[in-house]
Design a protein around this motif. Structure first.
Motif, PDB file in Angstrom:
ATOM      1  N   SER A  20       0.615  -1.255  -0.189  1.00 44.63           N
ATOM      2  CA  SER A  20      -0.359   0.436  -0.218  1.00 44.63           C
ATOM      3  C   SER A  20       0.506   1.305  -0.212  1.00 44.63           C
ATOM      4  CB  SER A  20      -0.716  -0.201   1.072  1.00 44.63           C
ATOM      5  OG  SER A  20      -0.748   1.207   1.320  1.00 44.63           O
ATOM      6  N   ALA A  21       1.090   2.158  -1.141  1.00 43.71           N
ATOM      7  CA  ALA A  21       2.253   2.945  -0.850  1.00 43.71           C
ATOM      8  C   ALA A  21       1.102   4.216   0.283  1.00 43.71           C
ATOM      9  CB  ALA A  21       1.927   4.007  -2.730  1.00 43.71           C
ATOM     10  N   ALA A  22       0.038   5.031   0.522  1.00 47.36           N
ATOM     11  CA  ALA A  22      -0.274   5.050   1.069  1.00 47.36           C
ATOM     12  C   ALA A  22      -0.066   5.322   2.519  1.00 47.36           C
ATOM     13  CB  ALA A  22      -1.972   5.271   0.646  1.00 47.36           C
ATOM     14  N   LEU A  23      -0.033   3.981   2.453  1.00 49.91           N
ATOM     15  CA  LEU A  23       0.526   3.525   3.881  1.00 49.91           C
ATOM     16  C   LEU A  23       1.744   4.060   3.784  1.00 49.91           C
ATOM     17  CD1 LEU A  23      -1.682   0.334   5.363  1.00 49.91           C
ATOM     18  CD2 LEU A  23      -2.083   2.546   6.257  1.00 49.91           C
ATOM     19  N   ARG A  24       2.640   4.072   2.681  1.00 48.42           N
ATOM     20  CA  ARG A  24       4.364   3.642   3.606  1.00 48.42           C
ATOM     21  C   ARG A  24       4.541   5.398   3.777  1.00 48.42           C
ATOM     22  NH1 ARG A  24       8.979   1.932   2.837  1.00 48.42           N
ATOM     23  NH2 ARG A  24      10.483   3.295   1.416  1.00 48.42           N
ATOM     24  N   GLN A  25       3.445   6.112   2.860  1.00 43.07           N
ATOM     25  CA  GLN A  25       3.708   7.310   2.573  1.00 43.07           C
ATOM     26  C   GLN A  25       3.282   8.254   4.024  1.00 43.07           C
ATOM     27  OE1 GLN A  25       1.896   8.110  -1.162  1.00 43.07           O
ATOM     28  NE2 GLN A  25       3.725   8.889  -2.451  1.00 43.07           N
ATOM     29  N   ARG A  26       2.631   7.422   4.326  1.00 46.49           N
ATOM     30  CA  ARG A  26       1.830   7.962   5.899  1.00 46.49           C
ATOM     31  C   ARG A  26       2.963   8.170   6.583  1.00 46.49           C
ATOM     32  NH1 ARG A  26      -3.066   9.884   7.768  1.00 46.49           N
ATOM     33  NH2 ARG A  26      -3.152   9.624  10.044  1.00 46.49           N
ATOM     34  N   ALA A  27       3.493   6.578   6.547  1.00 49.26           N
ATOM     35  CA  ALA A  27       4.425   5.979   7.270  1.00 49.26           C
ATOM     36  C   ALA A  27       6.120   7.553   7.533  1.00 49.26           C
ATOM     37  CB  ALA A  27       5.219   4.568   6.959  1.00 49.26           C
ATOM     38  N   ALA A  28       6.146   7.420   6.063  1.00 47.64           N
ATOM     39  CA  ALA A  28       7.220   8.224   5.533  1.00 47.64           C
ATOM     40  C   ALA A  28       7.164   9.389   6.393  1.00 47.64           C
ATOM     41  CB  ALA A  28       7.358   8.653   4.298  1.00 47.64           C
ATOM     42  N   ARG A  29       5.274   9.846   6.432  1.00 47.42           N
ATOM     43  CA  ARG A  29       5.745  11.711   7.134  1.00 47.42           C
ATOM     44  C   ARG A  29       5.387  11.745   8.680  1.00 47.42           C
ATOM     45  NH1 ARG A  29       1.635  12.874   2.909  1.00 47.42           N
ATOM     46  NH2 ARG A  29      -0.163  11.087   4.619  1.00 47.42           N
ATOM     47  N   ALA A  30       5.040   9.955   9.089  1.00 42.81           N
ATOM     48  CA  ALA A  30       5.253  10.334  10.481  1.00 42.81           C
ATOM     49  C   ALA A  30       7.033  10.240  11.160  1.00 42.81           C
ATOM     50  CB  ALA A  30       4.164   9.221  11.433  1.00 42.81           C
ATOM     51  N   GLY A  31       7.571   9.524   9.801  1.00 45.94           N
ATOM     52  CA  GLY A  31       8.823   8.751   9.970  1.00 45.94           C
ATOM     53  C   GLY A  31       9.296  10.164  10.186  1.00 45.94           C
ATOM     54  N   ALA A  32       9.366  10.953   9.563  1.00 47.15           N
ATOM     55  CA  ALA A  32      10.172  12.404   9.664  1.00 47.15           C
ATOM     56  C   ALA A  32       9.122  13.561  10.152  1.00 47.15           C
ATOM     57  CB  ALA A  32       9.498  13.252   7.835  1.00 47.15           C
ATOM     58  N   LEU A  33       7.977  13.574  10.324  1.00 50.01           N
ATOM     59  CA  LEU A  33       7.420  14.131  11.250  1.00 50.01           C
ATOM     60  C   LEU A  33       7.903  14.430  12.957  1.00 50.01           C
ATOM     61  CD1 LEU A  33       4.141  15.227  10.592  1.00 50.01           C
ATOM     62  CD2 LEU A  33       5.730  16.757  10.444  1.00 50.01           C
ATOM     63  N   GLY A  34       7.891  12.383  12.886  1.00 48.96           N
ATOM     64  CA  GLY A  34       8.158  12.612  15.093  1.00 48.96           C
ATOM     65  C   GLY A  34       9.738  12.156  14.884  1.00 48.96           C
TER      66      GLY A  34
END
Lengths: 470, 602
Positions: free
Chosen positions: B232-246
């Motif tokens: 799921s590309a959507a989840l991966r991008q979500r994870a990337a955002r979370a990782g970058a922010l958090g």
């Protein structure tokens, strides 16, 4: 019967006379003569997995088309009837009644003894208002609508050349080119655009509108719409229980809800942080799809306080309203013209496949009907105006649209005469419009196309006046 | 680093392609070779439009390099490779010029609105970004969607596949592969030996696990043992955002969880372990596939030709043609022989008639002459005249003979192919040296002359009778026997008898002269007629010999050309088989290489 219908009917009877001695031709013409007075036939076509059956269900508002049939797709006709019933036509054209289960707006067919490939088509009769006015045909994947349908709702996931090929193919005859198309192009599964975001539907609608203005598509279809069949159907048949569940879901705080709706897996996770049970969530997901649940919860949070308002909003956003309106106005509203088109196509086909000297006058008459049918011309001009291929000043364009029957084909609707529409008032309005448009038809500022469009409006006004006077 | 085992095979195949007149194949393989030696692994992402190819790549590399968006589709390929600093170039369609472009603008230039008209200005975009995943030489290529695998529009995509080391085929996880998707998989498998099916959009599909299981099952049944990964590309991008922010441990834990759910770790592992890690094996497999395809393409026409030869029983057409030509020649030679004998028979008859006609005219003239003229006086001039006329007749007759002979030669030559050299005989006959010996001056016959003695004798004999007769009568009158009267009568009688005698002699001489001329002309006719008959016969013999020789020459040339054709056919067949054997040997090597690759992967 309108002038066009009358002349087409005469053409059919004369053709029958000319082909009296050929049983095959006579049978063909007889079939089309019967069909001429039947309800409009609308085929739903498109590639595999684009949601044809879902769209049929959404239009009817009941689950009559078997969604996700296990790989077996059969041409199925849905027409109106007093009682639910189904007839299976075998490959050898023999008809067999099959038992029907119905209840809760669902149709179940017992096709136990039929194997794939033995069935040529299934005819379902179902009591529904919209099926009384038009017969819906659910086609197998990638099958062409063929001659059986008078109008087509064509589903595509993507408006590109490959997806439009069937539409180009349908334009492959002089009659088909002269007569206006009875096709509505639907960008289907609109909810999946943009990875199922809550605003996917408005985005899809924008895309559809852009295509709608594309002059290349103008000759191929009446309109381009974005439709999310699943959300539309679920919205139309939304139950109070479902609404309650959605409301409970939406009640959670925003990050938790977002987390929950991140993926289907998360939504279905047994220990998820919500008051709605796992079973109910599964049912919601099956009915609405993840995008649908996202949209519905967003709508509930945004102010839909009742099941009714949520239902209305879901149907509106899914594009189903637009589709139904388009079917009503562009297809069923033009049933007479589209029927005439089908009949003319049938005669043209007969003339091409069975040429004979006696039929030569028929061919001449066919051309004459095509050239003089003002209804066809009206539709073409309407499409040209709507797509902006023929630009007119805004007020004139609106009036032309109305006069040409864009808002209803009745005389009063065309002339925008309020109640009471007495004959005298109608005549006065028609005469006034005629004079105004006669000026426009010779307006030196206009280009050729614009003057031709104005001339078409003049001809409409004259027709109305003539009808009012007699 | 030693040369990889596949290099020899590839070089040899390139050489063979070059010598077999397929520089296009050679060029393709050469490009392949360059790519392989670069040590990069080119992975093409293909699939139907709107199935999330670009999303997949963006999620893989965590950068918005590919064109994504509502109603936006990828129009030209994007090549993404490793680079220490982000950089991007667009390759222009017309000139091949490279235009630098900021990385964040590439996606907008590559994408276009669905169904928008016009051709893109660029042929491809090349992007370099600093990503660990790409560092070992992995090159990802985003491609325009293939809507219908069988249509001509899909051809460039398959051509590109031929240059790729591996393919990621993208399909949606919402449903099992449709018939057209299976078709696409099959076609991709034939163009690119290493491929992986990636099911996208698992976030939207509640039943993606069942779909995944059924897809694997279905592919196995369809004989396509393809690895299937669901993401799921959507989840991966979500994870990337979370990782970058958090920055918080909890947030990054959540990111890791999302990432795991997205299915991408599996895909990345697959890319790293099974593709990048096996680059040599894959290279071998790729070379095997590419060379086999090229060799098959080379061998196909040879094989077709060989089998066509075999079925036509080698060179038969040439021999049949030769046989037909020989038959034609035989028919022609009977025809011209008939023509020759007929014409010569006619010629002999005609020439004889002509000669007779000419001599008869001369004889008539001779009779006229000797009816009046005294041969004694005119013989010499007559003899000259006769000789002249006879030689004239002979010349005319002979000229006519020559003419007719030439004409016959031409009439026969018509029966031979017109382009045959030396078809006309150089001369139709030779003139016998003694031809005109037949024409001679007639010898003078022995004419009776009227000598003075004979004249006296003849005169005396005439006058004696007259003197005696008149003397006897006058003696009755008493006159002497010899008196004036008897002498006068005697004189008269003498003169008369002298004249008679002279006349008779002239007649005899004329007859003799006529007879002599007749004999002479007969002699001439006999001799010259014989000569000209001989000449005609000699003409016949000569023409027969000449045209027989021509016929034989033709026959020989036909036979020798047939023999040559036969030999050429045999030689060609041998050569073809040798070529095919060479190709087959290479093919076997490629097979072995593929076998090694498969073993290593298994």
């Amino acid at each position: 019967m309108s002038e066009l219908s009358a002349s087409v009917w005469d053409l059919l009877t004369d053709a029958l006379e000319a082909y009296r001695d050929s049983p095959a031709a006579a049978e063909w013409l007889g079939y089309h003569m019967t069909r001429f007075f039947e309800p409009l036939r609308i085929a739903v076509t498109g590639p595999a997995r684009c949601g044809k059956s879902t769209v049929v269900n959404a239009i009817v508002g009941e689950q009559i088309a078997p969604v996700q049939a296990a790989g077996v797709q059969v041409l199925t006709w849905y027409s109106g009837g007093d009682e639910p019933a189904a007839t299976v036509y075998a490959a050898d054209d023999s008809a067999h009644e099959v038992p029907v289960e119905h209840g809760g707006g669902r149709l179940g067919l017992d096709l136990g003894r039929w194997r794939h490939g033995e069935i040529s088509r299934i005819a379902v009769r179902w009591p529904a208002a919209c099926l009384d006015r038009a017969t819906l045909i659910d086609t197998p994947a990638d099958a062409a609508a063929g001659d059986e349908a008078d109008a087509v709702v064509h589903l595509v996931r993507n408006v590109d050349d490959a997806a439009l090929e069937p539409l180009y193919a349908a334009q492959d005859s002089p009659v088909a080119r002269a007569a206006p198309v009875g096709t509505v192009l639907v960008l289907c599964r609109a909810d999946e655009i943009g990875a199922g975001r809550a605003d996917a539907l408005s985005s899809a609608r924008l895309i559809a509108r852009r295509h709608d203005r594309d002059p290349r598509l103008a000759g191929l279809c009446q309109q381009v719409l974005a439709v999310a069949g699943q959300i539309g159907y679920a919205g139309r048949t939304l139950t109070d229980q479902e609404y309650a569940q959605l409301r409970d879901l939406a009640a959670a705080d925003r990050p938790a809800l977002e987390e929950l709706l991140l993926s289907a897996d998360r939504f279905l996770r047994p220990g998820a942080d919500t008051v709605v049970g796992a079973g109910a969530r599964r049912m919601l997901l099956d009915r609405f799809g993840l995008a649908g649940v996202r949209l519905a919860t967003a709508l509930v949070r945004g102010g839909c306080r009742t099941a009714r308002s949520l239902s209305r909003e879901l149907v509106r956003r899914s594009g189903l309203d637009d589709l139904r309106e388009s079917i009503d106005q562009d297809l069923i509203g033009r049933a007479e013209v589209l029927k005439a088109r089908s009949a003319l196509l049938a005669v043209e086909r007969l003339l091409a496949t069975h040429p004979r000297p006696q039929a030569r006058p028929i061919a001449g008459r066919l051309e004459q009907v095509l050239a003089s049918a003002h209804d066809f011309r009206e539709l073409r001009v309407l499409t040209a105006l709507r797509t902006g291929r023929v630009p007119l000043p805004a007020d004139l364009a609106a009036e032309a649209h109305r006069l040409l029957g864009g808002e209803g084909t009745g005389v009063a609707e065309r002339l925008a005469v309020d109640h009471p529409a007495t004959e005298a008032r109608l005549r006065a309005a028609a005469a006034e419009a005629l004079v105004r448009w006669q000026e426009q038809a010779t307006n030196p500022v206009f280009g050729r196309q614009q003057r031709l469009a104005a001339a078409a409006v003049v001809r409409t006004c004259e027709g109305m006046l003539a009808r009012l006077t007699t | 680093m030693s040369a990889p085992p596949w290099l020899d095979l590839l070089d040899e195949t390139i050489r063979v392609c070059g010598t077999r007149g397929r520089p296009d194949l050679a060029e393709r393989l050469r490009q392949r070779r360059t790519r392989l030696l670069e040590g990069t692994l080119r992975v093409l992402v293909v699939g139907a439009p709107r199935h999330g190819k670009s999303q997949l790549i963006n999620a893989l590399v965590n950068a918005p390099v590919c064109a994504v968006g509502d109603g936006v589709t990828t129009l030209i390929p994007t090549v993404i490779r490793y680079g220490a600093t982000p950089a991007a170039e667009m390759v222009a369609a017309s000139t091949g010029e490279r235009v630098p472009m900021p990385v964040e603008q590439v996606a907008a230039s590559v994408g276009g609105r669905v169904g928008a008209p016009g051709r893109p200005a660029y042929v491809r975009a090349e992007v370099a970004i600093p990503r660990q995943l790409l560092a070992p030489g992995l090159v990802l290529v985003d491609t325009p969607g293939i809507d219908d695998p069988g249509s001509p529009r899909a051809r460039p995509a398959f051509a590109a596949l031929g240059q790729a080391d591996a393919a990621l085929v993208v399909a949606e996880a919402t449903h099992e592969p449709t018939a057209s998707e299976l078709d696409l998989l099959r076609r991709v498998a034939s163009a690119c030996p290493t491929m992986t099916l990636v099911l996208t959009k698992t976030d939207l599909a509640p039943d993606w696990r069942q779909v995944l299981a059924r897809t694997r099952d279905r592919l196995a049944r369809a004989g396509l043992p393809v690895r299937v990964v669901a993401v799921s590309a959507a989840l991966r991008q979500r994870a990337a955002r979370a990782g970058a922010l958090g920055q918080l441990a909890q947030e990054s834990g959540q990111a890791a969880q999302l990432n795991a759910e997205s299915g991408f770790p599996d895909l990345v592992r697959h890319l790293q372990r099974d593709l990048v890690g096996q680059v040599e094996v894959l290279a071998g497999r790729t070379v095997a596939a590419a060379t086999r395809a090229a060799l098959a393409e080379l061998a196909a026409p040879l094989r077709a030709e060989l089998s066509a030869r075999g079925s036509a029983r080698a060179g038969e057409p040439e021999l049949q043609l030769a046989q037909r030509r020989l038959n034609a020649l035989r028919r022609r030679s009977t025809r011209w022989q008939n023509v020759l004998s007929d014409e010569i028979a006619d010629l002999v008859a005609d020439v004889e008639y002509d000669l007779r006609d000419r001599t008869r005219t001369i004889l008539r003239r001779v009779d006229e002459i000797f009816d009046t003229a005294d041969p004694l006086q005119v013989w010499d001039s007559f003899a000259e005249w006769l000789e002249e006329n006879l030689s004239l007749a002979a010349e005319r007759n002979f000229a006519w003979l020559i003419e007719r002979a030439e004409w016959i030669a031409k009439a026969i030559a018509v029966h031979f192919p017109p382009d045959q050299p030396g078809i006309y005989p150089e001369s139709t006959f030779e003139v016998p040296r003694d031809l005109f010996d037949a024409v001679t001056r007639p010898p003078q016959p022995a004419f009776e002359r009227f000598t003075p003695t004979q004249k006296i004798h003849s005169g005396l004999r005439g006058s004696y009778g007259g003197v005696l007769m008149a003397g006897l009568i006058t003696s009755l009158a008493g006159m002497p026997v010899i008196n004036a009267i008897s002498l006068g009568v005697g004189g008269l009688f003498g003169t008369r008898s002298l004249r008679d005698e002279s006349q008779a002699r002239l007649k005899r001489r004329q007859a003799a002269a006529k007879a002599a001329a007749q004999r002479h002309v007969d002699d001439f006719f006999l001799k010259f007629g014989k000569d000209s008959k001989d000449i005609a016969r000699r003409v016949q013999r000569r023409l027969r010999d000449h045209f027989s020789a021509v016929t034989e020459e033709l026959q020989e040339s036909i036979l020798s050309s047939a023999r040559a054709a036969r030999q050429a056919v045999d030689r060609d067949a041998a050569e073809l088989s040798r070529d095919l054997e060479q190709l087959d040997a290479l093919q076997r090597q490629a097979q072995a290489l593929a076998g090694r690759g498969a073993l290593a992967v298994a």
